[in-house]
Scaffold this motif. Structure first.
Motif, PDB file in Angstrom:
ATOM      1  N   THR A  62      38.287  33.649  45.825  1.00 36.76           N
ATOM      2  CA  THR A  62      39.015  34.353  44.952  1.00 36.76           C
ATOM      3  C   THR A  62      38.923  33.781  43.738  1.00 36.76           C
ATOM      4  O   THR A  62      39.468  32.614  43.622  1.00 36.76           O
ATOM      5  CB  THR A  62      40.583  34.545  45.672  1.00 36.76           C
ATOM      6  N   PHE A  64      40.633  34.333  39.899  1.00 34.11           N
ATOM      7  CA  PHE A  64      41.668  34.946  39.043  1.00 34.11           C
ATOM      8  C   PHE A  64      41.111  34.945  37.794  1.00 34.11           C
ATOM      9  O   PHE A  64      41.116  34.209  36.984  1.00 34.11           O
ATOM     10  CB  PHE A  64      42.915  34.202  39.360  1.00 34.11           C
ATOM     11  N   SER A  72      41.160  31.847  33.316  1.00 32.50           N
ATOM     12  CA  SER A  72      40.416  32.342  34.511  1.00 32.50           C
ATOM     13  C   SER A  72      40.199  31.142  35.459  1.00 32.50           C
ATOM     14  O   SER A  72      39.592  30.228  34.996  1.00 32.50           O
ATOM     15  CB  SER A  72      39.037  33.175  34.368  1.00 32.50           C
ATOM     16  N   LYS A  76      45.415  30.181  41.003  1.00 32.19           N
ATOM     17  CA  LYS A  76      46.018  31.413  40.407  1.00 32.19           C
ATOM     18  C   LYS A  76      46.680  30.841  39.497  1.00 32.19           C
ATOM     19  O   LYS A  76      47.896  29.915  39.503  1.00 32.19           O
ATOM     20  CB  LYS A  76      46.864  32.097  41.754  1.00 32.19           C
ATOM     21  N   TYR A  80      47.069  36.849  35.121  1.00 33.08           N
ATOM     22  CA  TYR A  80      45.537  37.377  35.159  1.00 33.08           C
ATOM     23  C   TYR A  80      45.550  38.658  35.194  1.00 33.08           C
ATOM     24  O   TYR A  80      46.457  39.754  35.408  1.00 33.08           O
ATOM     25  CB  TYR A  80      44.966  36.590  36.247  1.00 33.08           C
ATOM     26  N   GLU A  83      41.537  40.029  40.381  1.00 29.66           N
ATOM     27  CA  GLU A  83      40.993  39.083  40.955  1.00 29.66           C
ATOM     28  C   GLU A  83      39.681  39.620  41.696  1.00 29.66           C
ATOM     29  O   GLU A  83      39.650  40.833  42.077  1.00 29.66           O
ATOM     30  CB  GLU A  83      41.867  38.417  42.030  1.00 29.66           C
ATOM     31  N   LEU A 143      50.130  27.734  39.168  1.00 26.99           N
ATOM     32  CA  LEU A 143      51.250  28.687  38.688  1.00 26.99           C
ATOM     33  C   LEU A 143      52.256  27.715  37.670  1.00 26.99           C
ATOM     34  O   LEU A 143      52.984  28.004  36.765  1.00 26.99           O
ATOM     35  CB  LEU A 143      52.234  29.248  39.684  1.00 26.99           C
TER      36      LEU A 143
END
Length: 181
Positions: A62, A64, A72, A76, A80, A83, A143
């Protein structure tokens, strides 16, 4: 990531002969990258653009996507836009697939928006063939927006690199392989 190809444009402006591989997973950035590379007429640069992400695994991941603030990442970030799935590869795999494995590489631009550690983990076999690594190691990891300077530096130090330049304002560093001349 290569982003829109600024480094390519610089190399083209100084009229240098080289092989240039641009890796960029971002949707809009990749389109711009292709446009910049299509201006390749009358150039000494042999270039190839690839829309994928570098990581420590060969798999689909994935991504983001945060194009407005250039954050990007496969990890994560706090904010954003959306995804999507993208192909991720180890640098070792990419070099083997492109018949570069074992060849000397002058420069690796390492900018993965917090995933620099994983990119290096996926490049362990190839590090011995890379002369310079220009790395963006600023606070972009996940994060909590941690920087990757300590972990990346330790990986590179263990693989015969030394830091020859550090910019504390942007948390970027230039590493040189002590064995390659």
């Amino acid at each position: 990531g290569s982003n829109t190809g600024d480094l390519y444009i610089f190399f083209k402006s100084i009229d240098i002969k080289l092989h240039y591989y641009a890796i960029e997973p971002g949707l809009y950035e990749y389109k711009s990258l292709l446009k910049n590379h299509n201006l390749n007429f009358d150039s000494k640069i042999n270039s190839k653009c690839c829309q994928l992400a570098l990581s420590n695994l060969d798999c689909e991941k994935t991504f983001f996507y945060a194009p407005n603030n250039a954050d990007s990442s496969l990890m994560k970030p706090p904010e954003y836009d959306f995804e999507y799935k993208t192909q991720a590869k180890k640098l070792d795999t990419f070099l083997e697939e492109n018949k570069i494995k074992g060849k000397k590489i002058k420069l690796l631009k390492l900018e993965a928006e917090g995933l620099e550690i994983e990119v290096l983990e996926g490049a362990i076999e190839s590090l011995k063939n890379i002369e310079f690594i220009a790395a963006d190691l600023g606070p972009e990891r996940g994060l909590n927006q941690e920087n990757t300077i300590v972990e990346c530096s330790n990986i590179l130090f263990k693989n015969n690199f030394e830091m020859i330049f550090f910019n504390s304002h942007r948390t970027t560093a230039l590493f040189k392989n002590k064995i390659l001349k």
